[in-house]
Enzyme design. Sequence first.
Site, mmCIF file in Angstrom:
data_model
loop_
_atom_site.group_PDB
_atom_site.id
_atom_site.type_symbol
_atom_site.label_atom_id
_atom_site.label_comp_id
_atom_site.label_asym_id
_atom_site.label_seq_id
_atom_site.Cartn_x
_atom_site.Cartn_y
_atom_site.Cartn_z
ATOM 1 N N HIS C 70 0.893 -1.312 0.181
ATOM 2 C CA HIS C 70 -0.064 0.056 -0.031
ATOM 3 C C HIS C 70 0.871 1.307 0.050
ATOM 4 O O HIS C 70 1.318 1.922 0.844
ATOM 5 C CB HIS C 70 -0.903 -0.162 1.203
ATOM 6 C CG HIS C 70 -2.081 0.901 1.191
ATOM 7 N ND1 HIS C 70 -3.264 0.440 1.524
ATOM 8 C CD2 HIS C 70 -1.942 2.104 0.733
ATOM 9 C CE1 HIS C 70 -4.217 1.693 1.355
ATOM 10 N NE2 HIS C 70 -3.664 2.575 0.878
ATOM 11 N N ARG C 74 1.927 8.584 -6.498
ATOM 12 C CA ARG C 74 1.342 9.878 -7.234
ATOM 13 C C ARG C 74 1.738 10.071 -8.517
ATOM 14 O O ARG C 74 1.217 11.086 -8.965
ATOM 15 C CB ARG C 74 1.970 11.351 -6.369
ATOM 16 C CG ARG C 74 1.876 11.160 -4.596
ATOM 17 C CD ARG C 74 0.458 11.159 -4.258
ATOM 18 N NE ARG C 74 0.246 11.308 -2.955
ATOM 19 C CZ ARG C 74 -0.854 10.772 -2.043
ATOM 20 N NH1 ARG C 74 -1.614 10.423 -2.835
ATOM 21 N NH2 ARG C 74 -0.863 10.899 -0.903
ATOM 22 N N ASN C 104 -5.026 6.037 -7.061
ATOM 23 C CA ASN C 104 -5.561 7.235 -6.971
ATOM 24 C C ASN C 104 -4.624 8.276 -7.560
ATOM 25 O O ASN C 104 -4.501 9.354 -6.902
ATOM 26 C CB ASN C 104 -6.108 7.405 -5.620
ATOM 27 C CG ASN C 104 -5.090 7.516 -4.557
ATOM 28 O OD1 ASN C 104 -3.839 6.704 -4.754
ATOM 29 N ND2 ASN C 104 -5.479 8.193 -3.434
ATOM 30 N N HIS C 189 -11.083 0.216 0.985
ATOM 31 C CA HIS C 189 -10.766 1.302 1.916
ATOM 32 C C HIS C 189 -12.061 1.426 2.694
ATOM 33 O O HIS C 189 -13.161 1.983 2.172
ATOM 34 C CB HIS C 189 -10.525 2.593 1.066
ATOM 35 C CG HIS C 189 -10.505 3.813 2.116
ATOM 36 N ND1 HIS C 189 -9.371 4.803 1.985
ATOM 37 C CD2 HIS C 189 -11.379 4.618 2.352
ATOM 38 C CE1 HIS C 189 -9.660 5.691 2.753
ATOM 39 N NE2 HIS C 189 -10.919 5.720 2.903
ATOM 40 N N ASN C 288 -6.078 9.370 7.191
ATOM 41 C CA ASN C 288 -7.195 8.617 6.984
ATOM 42 C C ASN C 288 -7.011 7.047 6.639
ATOM 43 O O ASN C 288 -6.465 6.868 5.553
ATOM 44 C CB ASN C 288 -8.232 9.428 5.938
ATOM 45 C CG ASN C 288 -9.512 8.726 5.957
ATOM 46 O OD1 ASN C 288 -10.122 7.996 6.971
ATOM 47 N ND2 ASN C 288 -10.567 9.143 4.772
ATOM 48 N N ASP C 315 0.922 2.530 3.700
ATOM 49 C CA ASP C 315 0.017 3.851 3.382
ATOM 50 C C ASP C 315 0.860 4.915 3.099
ATOM 51 O O ASP C 315 0.570 6.197 3.413
ATOM 52 C CB ASP C 315 -0.901 3.897 4.391
ATOM 53 C CG ASP C 315 -2.030 4.708 3.568
ATOM 54 O OD1 ASP C 315 -2.285 4.926 2.465
ATOM 55 O OD2 ASP C 315 -3.398 5.112 4.384
ATOM 56 N N HIS C 319 2.963 14.128 0.850
ATOM 57 C CA HIS C 319 2.349 15.370 0.539
ATOM 58 C C HIS C 319 3.234 16.659 0.629
ATOM 59 O O HIS C 319 4.317 16.245 1.443
ATOM 60 C CB HIS C 319 0.964 15.509 1.417
ATOM 61 C CG HIS C 319 -0.245 14.797 1.437
ATOM 62 N ND1 HIS C 319 -1.131 14.920 0.182
ATOM 63 C CD2 HIS C 319 -0.669 13.870 2.089
ATOM 64 C CE1 HIS C 319 -1.953 13.957 0.240
ATOM 65 N NE2 HIS C 319 -1.651 13.344 1.334
ATOM 66 N N PHE C 333 -5.168 14.427 4.210
ATOM 67 C CA PHE C 333 -4.757 13.387 4.967
ATOM 68 C C PHE C 333 -3.263 12.355 4.600
ATOM 69 O O PHE C 333 -3.153 12.291 3.393
ATOM 70 C CB PHE C 333 -5.948 12.298 4.919
ATOM 71 C CG PHE C 333 -7.063 12.741 5.557
ATOM 72 C CD1 PHE C 333 -7.578 12.637 6.856
ATOM 73 C CD2 PHE C 333 -8.130 13.188 4.687
ATOM 74 C CE1 PHE C 333 -8.600 13.143 7.286
ATOM 75 C CE2 PHE C 333 -9.565 13.558 5.314
ATOM 76 C CZ PHE C 333 -9.534 13.387 6.514
#
Lengths: 315, 183, 441
Positions: C70, C74, C104, C189, C288, C315, C319, C333
């Site tokens: 996981h 990006r 995503n 999720h 999250n 995860d 950012h 998140f």
Amino acid sequence: MILKRKDLLGLEELAAEEILGILDVAEQFRNIFDRPVRKVPIMRGRTVVNLFFEPSTRTRISFELAEKRLSADIVNFSASTSSLKKGETLRDTAENIEAMKVDMIIMRHGSPGSAAYLARVLKSSVINAGDGAHEHPTQGLLDMMTMRQRLGNLAGRNVTIIGDIAHSRVARSNIWGLTKLGAQVTVCGPPTMMPPDVRRLGVRVEYDLRRAVDGADVLNILRVQLERQARSVFPSNREYHRMFGVTEEVVRLLKPECFIMHPGPMNRDVEISSEVADGPRQVILEQVTNGVAVRMAIIYLLSGGDPGSLRGETD
Amino acid sequence: MGFVEKAVIMDGEEMQRAIMRIAHEIIEANKGTQNLVVLGIQRRGVPLARQLAEAIERVESARLPIGSLDITFYRDDLSTLGPAPRVGHTEVPFDVTDRNVILVDDVLYTGRTVRAALDEIMDWGRPRAIRLAVLIDRGHRELPIRPDFVGKNVPTSQREVIKVKVQEIDGVQEVVVGEVQQA
Amino acid sequence: MDWNWRSIPAEYVIANVRVCRGGKLAKRRGFLHVKKGKVETVGVGEPTAEGFPTLDAGGWVCAPGLVDLHAHFREPGQEEKETIATGSRAAAAGGFTAVVTMPNTQPAIDNAGLVRYVIDRGLEAGLCRVFPTGAISTGRTGETLCEYGEMVAAGAVGFTDDGSPVAHGGLMRNALEYASMLGVPIVSHAEDRTLAGAGVMHEGYWATRLGLEGIPRAAEDACTYRDIELARATGAHLHVAHVSTRGSVELIRRAKAEGVRVTAEATPHHLTLDHSLCRSWSTMFKMNPPLREPDDVAAVAQALAEGVIDCVSTDHAPHTATEKELQFDQAPFGVVGLETALAVGITHLVREGRLDLGVLVQRMSERPAEIFHLPCGRLEEGNDADFMLFDPDEIWSVDPAALQSKSKNTAFAGQTLTGRVKATFLRGRLTWRDADGSLEK
């Protein structure tokens, strides 16, 4: 010195002695309002910026009057005129303002923790004028000043706060301040307006208004955010008024000396009936007057003010 | 830091004589007690003002209006942090406009307190005149201010401290000179 | 022959290591013999092979290269946060040789062409195996299924709308059924957005104190329950991502006991940190699902030890500093995790006696590779030589600036951790060496 700190971010961080010290100084400023000239020169040459990212007429006017009565220079900066809309971060904005050499920033912002964030990045003093649902320390102080004028020592007194506790910064600042001074705080509202684990803040929780007001020395009624009805936090204004509205019928259950506070602006006939809002128990205008005095005291004390150090020995 | 007393420069009796002499001088200068009011500067100026008013009353059988000034909010040294706070009060229970104000303080030193007091009085109204009465003038003025009535001139060094003690606050009437010693 | 970090030959021996595999850390010292990118021998005692360059590893642990199920790399679309190249470098620095990436991105990985793009970028970087997952629904809108068949053929190893839950139960059911035909898992999720609302941290005492909107446990548990029941009904393989609540742990425990094909992962931060950290207002504790309460943290860690939770996944969610600089309720998140995962596990689970080191390593390599059917994760003769060396006792302090990831948003900044990755090898080639902090290929 009463306040050995750069900023006022919340009542959570203050000791009981600090709160009482602020209220004592606020009473001195309150006295100035009865003089022919309602202004003192102590903040002459200091610059205070009122940085308001949320609309707030009352709090901003109260701060502005406090600053003027201390002879400070004032700059008002509100979200509509700010550059934040152009994607500037709060830090950029604040650092820009500080670069213009200001002494103090009063900030209202919708995000909890904003004032703490600003205080960390800036050298200027920061006063939190409300950060989301977190704290509104000057409101908490003016509420306590009003209570103390009527009740004297607040230890052992019963204060009942009614409304949307979960989303209220006023409730949090009241709870912190009052419990530090030894008052018994009861919070009352529907469970949808009660934040989880609120008892751990040292309060009693009551869902029945009639039981919540029993034995109370003060009721502090919060403003209902009417838009929350759309999110099913409560079904209707009508039902809220019926179950949690402070009406003449509720007032009849109160101790004779119990008085009623509201931070304003009121939703008449929602959280408070018009008769009670205009009745003899309410002290809303005293709260407004005290608000200016408390804010003068905070601004003065954070600027290094210290009543008494010059008297006597030093000259 | 501790205060070490070096000498008593006025005892209670001498203080009382000085106050009585000032009372006579004020009556003389004012040609009576008409239009007179007394304002003491917090803290020890306040009991001295009361003692002065009583002295005048003994001479002229006239009771003068008395007030007190807390000049904290008129200071010019906001950023200078001092010791623990004491709460004083400004109380001016009369209109000062067109009155002859006797401003009373215990010790006159730099003149800054008196400057602040003058500003504060002006915010209460427009007196016809303000006269300054002090028990001790120790010199070292930083502003062009001079007293109209003085109990005693005491030349001092700047290291020295003058302490005026009054019955109401200190339980004794005397003036001592001493020094602050670094611990 | 002498060992030279700068020129690692086709055949070499790593001597004086403690081999860690199969859930056990060898008590005796041993060696690893690598030949042409493959494991030639995993042996006990002194090396039997002679005449090859030999590294005396001084007692470091030699383990399979770690496998993360996981991570958010990006790319494409948010290269300011991370790229597949910088993410791969962070992975190598963390001891990872295989990473499953989340779809995503912008655009979302919802067709075979984009799956191939991610794989190609991973091969280009050459620092770890990159296994993409595809989106459950086209454009991650929760409406129509992607072309799973083509995407699996292109190399997708599973499907997920991670970052957002699949709100529509019917779509989730179809995704599970359809993916089961292809033998790949659906990653859930688990979050009921109508319950999570505008929440930014765990709903509880600290959210109440801070005046921040809370995300209740029920938002996760309700969705976990639904997805388990759908897995039961369809017989498909459900993988529950980033489990954070004791309630979800219990649901997974029961489902496993009842024979439902469910696997689960937990992140290093949910295994070790709780919601009280938010009191600092630091957005490095905003993720999250949110950091929960101490009893949730204990339940998740216990479940990992028991195997109810199969593996540790990072995860890894980079950012930019500017984004994380926003106020708590406005910042995005997520935190990075690849470079601290092993040390966090050693420091807070192994050294506190809650998990054997061998089990931790197994939960970070063999087990995740197994549940996603990845062709890696086992340190065995004949397999690709994907392995890493770590010093289980080295103490270091997390300096965000020293991270290889393009983003520095770690929840462990300033923490003193024990256990440090010293070198990582992919197919026998060095992808990371700690000695001077520099990367050598």
